[in-house]
Scaffold this active site. Sequence first.
Site, short mmCIF file in Angstrom:
data_model
loop_
_atom_site.label_atom_id
_atom_site.label_comp_id
_atom_site.label_asym_id
_atom_site.label_seq_id
_atom_site.Cartn_x
_atom_site.Cartn_y
_atom_site.Cartn_z
N ASP A 1 40.49 69.27 -75.43
CA ASP A 1 41.64 68.78 -76.20
C ASP A 1 41.13 68.11 -77.46
OD1 ASP A 1 43.96 67.65 -77.16
OD2 ASP A 1 44.33 66.37 -75.40
N GLY A 2 41.54 68.67 -78.61
CA GLY A 2 41.19 68.07 -79.89
C GLY A 2 40.47 69.05 -80.79
N SER B 1 49.99 71.45 -77.49
CA SER B 1 50.46 70.06 -77.59
C SER B 1 51.59 69.99 -78.61
CB SER B 1 49.32 69.16 -78.06
OG SER B 1 49.84 67.96 -78.57
N MET C 1 37.68 65.35 -73.79
CA MET C 1 38.23 65.14 -75.14
C MET C 1 37.20 65.59 -76.16
SD MET C 1 41.32 64.07 -74.79
CE MET C 1 41.61 63.87 -76.56
N MET D 1 51.29 58.25 -75.45
CA MET D 1 50.44 57.19 -76.03
C MET D 1 51.22 55.89 -76.08
SD MET D 1 48.74 59.23 -79.21
CE MET D 1 48.15 60.92 -79.06
N ASP E 1 51.54 64.57 -74.92
CA ASP E 1 50.64 63.44 -75.18
C ASP E 1 51.41 62.13 -75.13
OD1 ASP E 1 48.01 64.64 -75.79
OD2 ASP E 1 49.14 65.68 -77.35
N GLY F 1 47.18 71.56 -80.87
CA GLY F 1 48.36 70.90 -81.43
C GLY F 1 48.63 71.37 -82.84
N HIS G 1 51.72 70.73 -73.23
CA HIS G 1 50.89 69.52 -73.14
C HIS G 1 51.63 68.36 -73.83
CE1 HIS G 1 46.89 67.47 -73.06
NE2 HIS G 1 47.24 66.99 -74.23
N MET H 1 47.66 58.78 -72.20
CA MET H 1 46.74 57.90 -72.92
C MET H 1 47.38 56.52 -72.93
SD MET H 1 45.81 60.65 -75.87
CE MET H 1 47.25 61.61 -75.46
N GLY I 1 44.25 59.88 -79.76
CA GLY I 1 45.14 59.06 -80.57
C GLY I 1 45.92 59.84 -81.61
N PHE I 2 45.28 60.84 -82.18
CA PHE I 2 45.92 61.55 -83.28
C PHE I 2 45.61 63.05 -83.25
CE2 PHE I 2 45.14 57.20 -84.45
CZ PHE I 2 46.40 56.79 -84.90
N GLY I 3 46.57 63.83 -83.73
CA GLY I 3 46.34 65.26 -83.91
C GLY I 3 45.62 65.50 -85.22
N HIS J 1 49.47 64.25 -70.48
CA HIS J 1 48.18 63.63 -70.80
C HIS J 1 48.46 62.17 -71.11
CE1 HIS J 1 44.61 63.43 -73.88
NE2 HIS J 1 44.40 62.67 -72.82
C1 DX5 Z 1 44.94 63.67 -79.24
C2 DX5 Z 1 45.79 64.46 -78.29
C3 DX5 Z 1 45.78 65.90 -78.51
C4 DX5 Z 1 46.30 66.33 -79.86
C5 DX5 Z 1 45.51 67.51 -80.26
O1 DX5 Z 1 44.75 62.40 -78.76
O2 DX5 Z 1 45.37 64.24 -76.95
O3 DX5 Z 1 46.45 66.61 -77.46
O4 DX5 Z 1 47.65 66.70 -79.88
O5 DX5 Z 1 45.86 67.84 -81.56
P1 DX5 Z 1 44.95 68.83 -82.41
O6 DX5 Z 1 44.99 70.14 -81.68
O7 DX5 Z 1 45.61 68.86 -83.72
O8 DX5 Z 1 43.57 68.26 -82.45
ZN ZN Z 2 46.23 65.55 -75.40
#
Ligand code: DX5
Ligand code: ZN
Length: 221
Positions: free
Chosen positions: A174-175, A10, A138, A38, A36, A196, A34, A69, A143-145, A67
């Site tokens: 993912d996550g 990501s 998930m 949002m 993301d 990510g 990937h 969201m 929402g956040f990395g 992806h």
């Molecule tokens: C979160 C995203 C992920 C995110 C993962 O909502 O869908 O793809 O980038 O980040 P990491 O790998 O840091 O959890």
């Molecule tokens: Zn994602």
Amino acid sequence: MKQEIRITPSILNANFAQLDQEIAKIADVSDLIHLDVMDNIFVPNFTFDFEAAEKIIKNCPIGIDAHLMVADADSIAPRYAEVGAQSVTIHAEATQDISATLKQIHSLGSRTGLAIKPNTAIDTYFDFIDDVDMFLIMTVEPGFGGQKFMVDMLEKVRKARGVIGDRPIWLQVDGGISLETIEQAVAAGADTFVAGSAVFNAQDPAAMVASLRQLAQNVAN
Ligand code: DX5
Ligand code: ZN
């Protein structure tokens, strides 16, 4: 059958000001990038509008795993297929007519993905298995990395693997995927891994992708 491992990094934690260079660092060693998307409605964060995403999709040297969201996935997802995203993943929680939207993505030539949030049970969504090329479970709240991997999602992964069996459907997580967590996700049955912050916070992102792949391949069933 041994799980075929795919790493789909990501770019959420990459430097958005120089995305081309960031993608170039990992393109050769990644299966897909990937992306993301949002909208600050479905999740409390904003990344790209459609026009910005379209540019990334068209400039990317390898395929994009979009992806989405976003609320109203029914109308937005087909646009990503139209502009050439290799895979388009919609959230079950954001889609009115899941079957019709998956079929439409397919008819436009992209692979389909169906994602579920941590608090969504997967069981009823197996009904769509004939229209799905990938399930995305998930392992953090979207929402956040940089969030912590939710170990209790592994049960959902095992359940999904049990239903998928040897069908050629990818099972993505993912996550919070990192060198510390990827092996348990493989053991539970996942074969496609979003990472990510683990990749883009690493000194050498390409080497990190290779290490994640190696670890995963070592435990693939
Ligand atoms: C979160 C995203 C992920 C995110 C993962 O909502 O869908 O793809 O980038 O980040 P990491 O790998 O840091 O959890
Ligand atoms: Zn994602």
